[in-house]
Motif scaffolding. Sequence first.
Motif, PDB file in Angstrom:
ATOM      1  N   ASN A 190      51.378 -27.640  65.457  1.00 61.50           N
ATOM      2  CA  ASN A 190      51.538 -27.949  64.043  1.00 61.50           C
ATOM      3  C   ASN A 190      51.880 -26.711  63.228  1.00 61.50           C
ATOM      4  O   ASN A 190      52.652 -26.775  62.283  1.00 61.50           O
ATOM      5  N   LEU A 191      51.261 -25.559  63.602  1.00 55.67           N
ATOM      6  CA  LEU A 191      51.505 -24.325  62.852  1.00 55.67           C
ATOM      7  C   LEU A 191      52.809 -23.656  63.237  1.00 55.67           C
ATOM      8  O   LEU A 191      53.219 -22.696  62.601  1.00 55.67           O
ATOM      9  N   ASN A 192      53.455 -24.149  64.301  1.00 53.58           N
ATOM     10  CA  ASN A 192      54.526 -23.368  64.912  1.00 53.58           C
ATOM     11  C   ASN A 192      55.769 -23.280  64.039  1.00 53.58           C
ATOM     12  O   ASN A 192      56.542 -22.330  64.154  1.00 53.58           O
ATOM     13  N   MET A 193      55.981 -24.246  63.142  1.00 53.85           N
ATOM     14  CA  MET A 193      57.168 -24.202  62.299  1.00 53.85           C
ATOM     15  C   MET A 193      57.160 -22.971  61.403  1.00 53.85           C
ATOM     16  O   MET A 193      58.210 -22.443  61.055  1.00 53.85           O
ATOM     17  N   GLN A 194      55.952 -22.482  61.016  1.00 54.25           N
ATOM     18  CA  GLN A 194      55.886 -21.323  60.130  1.00 54.25           C
ATOM     19  C   GLN A 194      56.379 -20.050  60.800  1.00 54.25           C
ATOM     20  O   GLN A 194      56.795 -19.124  60.115  1.00 54.25           O
ATOM     21  N   THR A 195      56.307 -19.945  62.138  1.00 56.06           N
ATOM     22  CA  THR A 195      56.729 -18.709  62.783  1.00 56.06           C
ATOM     23  C   THR A 195      58.229 -18.640  62.962  1.00 56.06           C
ATOM     24  O   THR A 195      58.741 -17.597  63.348  1.00 56.06           O
TER      25      THR A 195
END
Lengths: 242, 82, 125
Positions: A46-51
């Motif tokens: 879920n957090l991966n789009m920010q990287t």
Amino acid sequence: MNLKKELRLKHIILSLLSSALLLSFLGLLMQVKTNTYKTVGDIFLNLNMQTATANAVTSVVTFFRGIDTVGEVTVLFLATSGVALMLSSTQRTSKKVVKQESFVLHVGSRLLMSVIILFGVYIVIHGHLSPGGGFQGGVVIATAFLLLFLANPNMSLSHGILTLGESLSGSAYVLVALIGLFKMNILLGNFLPHPVGEIGELVSGGIIPVIYILVGIKVGSEMSVIVEYFIKEDYYKEVYDA
Amino acid sequence: MIGLLILFTFLAIIVVALGAILSKDITQSVMLFMGVGLGSVVLFFIFQAPDVALTEAVIGTGLSTAVFLLGIRHTSQEEAES
Amino acid sequence: MLEFFNDTQTIHFIIIVGSMSLFFIGFYGIATQKNLVKILVSFDIMESALFLFFIGLHYKVGLVAPILDKHLKTFTNMVDPVPQAMILTTIVIGLAVLALGLSFGIEYYKLTGRNDISKMNELRD
């Protein structure tokens, strides 16, 4: 005869022991409902789009669990220095080998060497877009050196350059982590700009490709050193026997 | 159908691993161990892990076999009868 | 009739049985073999079994690899990336540790001319 019977008895007992352990492990593992629980990987996805990296495995290796990669690289360095310590004791006195390998291997290695190194570099710098990365690309580069050593055994790598590259990339990794700590208040913070819209392009993801390139240099030089020590071991032994 | 593919690949890996352990010749054992790595590459690809498949293809079947073969070139090739 | 094989629970059953059998084949090899190189080969077979176990239990039917491309724009319906990242680094460490063990074996063979652990009695006195 008696000895042989005893030996066979030992094998039977050990295989029975292995089977019993296997059955007990299976009995434990069969009770686990494996496809129901949630894992930490869902949070990372879920957090991966920010990287802003297209490959989620790369962002886990270098960013979310980056501190584990620092420890892993340390283990690699220690194992390489152990190999060098064990195998270098007899090599300091080794002479030049006047042994010519086959013509086909000699010409073929010259043709293939540059292509293999190019492929390794491609795998390293596209680590955040496609399968691959620093670890795989570094090992591919080491196989190119293996081919070169098989073709002409007289060659020796410049240990000064290898040591410099290996230690500088290791220090730069820690330095990048510390700059992230000072600028973003977390270790390995992504201080370079990484807009999410650029996902899938070559220059994207902030520090993640930088860290993977550093890991690639480190792994490539260490694996090359291991291959060199194993090959030089053999040729030294041949001179010694003759 | 994918389950059958996984089952047959596992059977092949287990047969190759048994051969690697029970063989008396060291070189044969190392070459059969390469087969374990090759089967693992197929399984990692089926399990949707292309990164791990690439790593195992380079290391498990390439460099570790090379390191084994270079290492055993001057040790004894046959297992001693005990 | 064969739709049974497309079930995730069946695939996990196959993975658990297969990789644990592989693990204990390696265990049997470590327990019975006497040659140092054969022991290292058994050790690596155990390692491969663990890799298959970890990666396989996080695979479910219908999920895809955690990589975006032209047709895949969001990180949904993907397999867990954490075990893949851990196993990726473990494979590289495995090669370095294998080289270290093999260098110990080579040095022992150069010093004594033997490769058999049942005759290792240099420290007996």
